[in-house]
Motif scaffolding. Structure first.
Motif, PDB file in Angstrom:
ATOM      1  N   THR A  16      -4.398   8.781   3.462  1.00 41.31           N
ATOM      2  CA  THR A  16      -3.531   9.808   2.879  1.00 41.31           C
ATOM      3  C   THR A  16      -2.572  10.433   3.874  1.00 41.31           C
ATOM      4  O   THR A  16      -1.660  11.163   3.473  1.00 41.31           O
ATOM      5  N   HIS A  17      -2.755  10.157   5.177  1.00 40.37           N
ATOM      6  CA  HIS A  17      -1.820  10.685   6.173  1.00 40.37           C
ATOM      7  C   HIS A  17      -0.565   9.832   6.277  1.00 40.37           C
ATOM      8  O   HIS A  17       0.432  10.252   6.875  1.00 40.37           O
TER       9      HIS A  17
ATOM     10  N   SER B 276      -1.098  12.366  -2.698  1.00 39.15           N
ATOM     11  CA  SER B 276      -1.054  12.938  -1.345  1.00 39.15           C
ATOM     12  C   SER B 276       0.300  12.735  -0.681  1.00 39.15           C
ATOM     13  O   SER B 276       0.477  13.115   0.483  1.00 39.15           O
TER      14      SER B 276
ATOM     15  N   LEU C  41      -3.573   7.468  -3.623  1.00 37.02           N
ATOM     16  CA  LEU C  41      -2.698   7.761  -2.493  1.00 37.02           C
ATOM     17  C   LEU C  41      -1.429   8.532  -2.841  1.00 37.02           C
ATOM     18  O   LEU C  41      -0.994   9.404  -2.080  1.00 37.02           O
TER      19      LEU C  41
END
Length: 312
Positions: free
Chosen positions: A261-262, A288, A285
């Motif tokens: 998710t970053h 986010s 995903l």
């Protein structure tokens, strides 16, 4: 970039074809374009003549980017035919930041027929180089190298030799931010394994790395499984596992592995992931803020054969 067309830009600069020596054309300022030099075998001038004309027509010390296209008899000579002139001009091309070797379409040469060579002498000769891109894997060599300023390294191949992957993995490239490798298929020399990738996937090998692409592979599921636990992923902003034979098995491994998710972008274009699995990926995903790219779908033959996007 597409292997179906010539580059229209490189290193953030528009591509400009160096005119023939007998053509009078108004030229742009040397540092405002990426200069493309190409010498088809049936052309009036060979590569050396066209390259000499280029060096004497512009202020070479201001040139920032070069695109090398077709060179003479490409089926009879490898990339040394263009690398050697570049090495000889190193004291004139003192501002060179980016080089692309092999800007050829399939009509000029299939990607796996382009005869490359050892491209690392360019890094030794040009310490200020920031970007090196190569199209074609045949005879390609990349022994381990140290370079303080290289930020982008890209290999477009239908088959990337495992020795090249191991050479990259053993290199000291502290400024490297973007690494892209099209592994291809074994039939065209793509014999790299997940084990060859291990040093790259570990933390600390390339501390500045923000984009990693391990693409166009017939072992894409194995690569996805390795990525699911690879320490390097935590430092990335974008990850590309596109163009290969990715199935639900690899996609599930990504979902079940470390958080993604970053990431700003996850490129999974050209794959054999089912519609339900695609929805699972997007659902996990996209809320986010991850841009999941899965729009390109290959045609699946009636026999069920699966194939990489670039393999000939």
């Amino acid at each position: 970039m597409s292997i179906l067309d010539h580059l229209n830009e490189f290193h953030g600069l528009p591509a400009f074809d160096v005119p023939l020596p007998d053509k009078e054309v108004s030229l742009p300022e040397p540092d405002t374009v990426a200069w493309r030099i190409s010498a088809p075998a049936d052309g009036k001038y060979d590569f050396d003549e066209r390259f000499h004309h280029f060096l004497t027509s512009v202020a070479p010390h201001r040139v920032r980017a070069l695109i090398i296209g077709q060179w003479d008899e490409i089926y009879e000579s490898d990339a040394d035919a263009v690398i050697e002139p570049l090495l000889m001009a190193k004291d004139r091309l003192t501002s060179l930041e980016a080089v692309f070797i092999g800007d050829m379409t399939a009509e000029e040469s299939e990607i796996s027929w382009i005869e490359q060579s050892d491209v690392t002498p360019l890094l030794h000769a040009y310490p200020g180089l920031r970007e090196l891109s190569v199209r074609g894997g045949s005879k390609l060599s990349f022994p381990a190298v140290t370079h303080a300023n290289l930020r982008t390294l890209r290999f477009e191949t239908g088959g990337l030799p495992g020795a090249v992957v191991r050479g990259v993995a053993a290199s000291d490239l502290p400024a490297l931010e973007h690494l892209e490798m099209w592994l291809g298929v074994e039939e065209y020399g793509g014999d790299a394994t997940v084990a060859d990738l291990a040093p790259i996937l570990s933390a600390g090998r390339f501390p500045a790395l923000r984009h990693l692409g391990v693409q166009n592979s017939e072992i894409q599921d194995e690569i996805a499984v390795a990525m699911a636990a690879a320490p390097v992923v935590a430092q990335l902003e974008s990850l590309a596992l596109s163009m290969g034979v990715l199935t639900d098995e690899g996609a599930a491994a990504l979902l079940d592995g470390q958080p993604l998710t970053h990431l700003q972008r996850l490129d999974l274009d050209h794959n054999w992931v089912s519609a339900p699995m695609e929805q699972r990926l997007r659902g996990a995903l996209e809320p986010s803020g991850v841009k999941v790219e899965m729009s390109v779908k290959p045609y699946e033959y009636a026999s069920g054969d699966r194939y990489t996007a670039a393999n000939e």
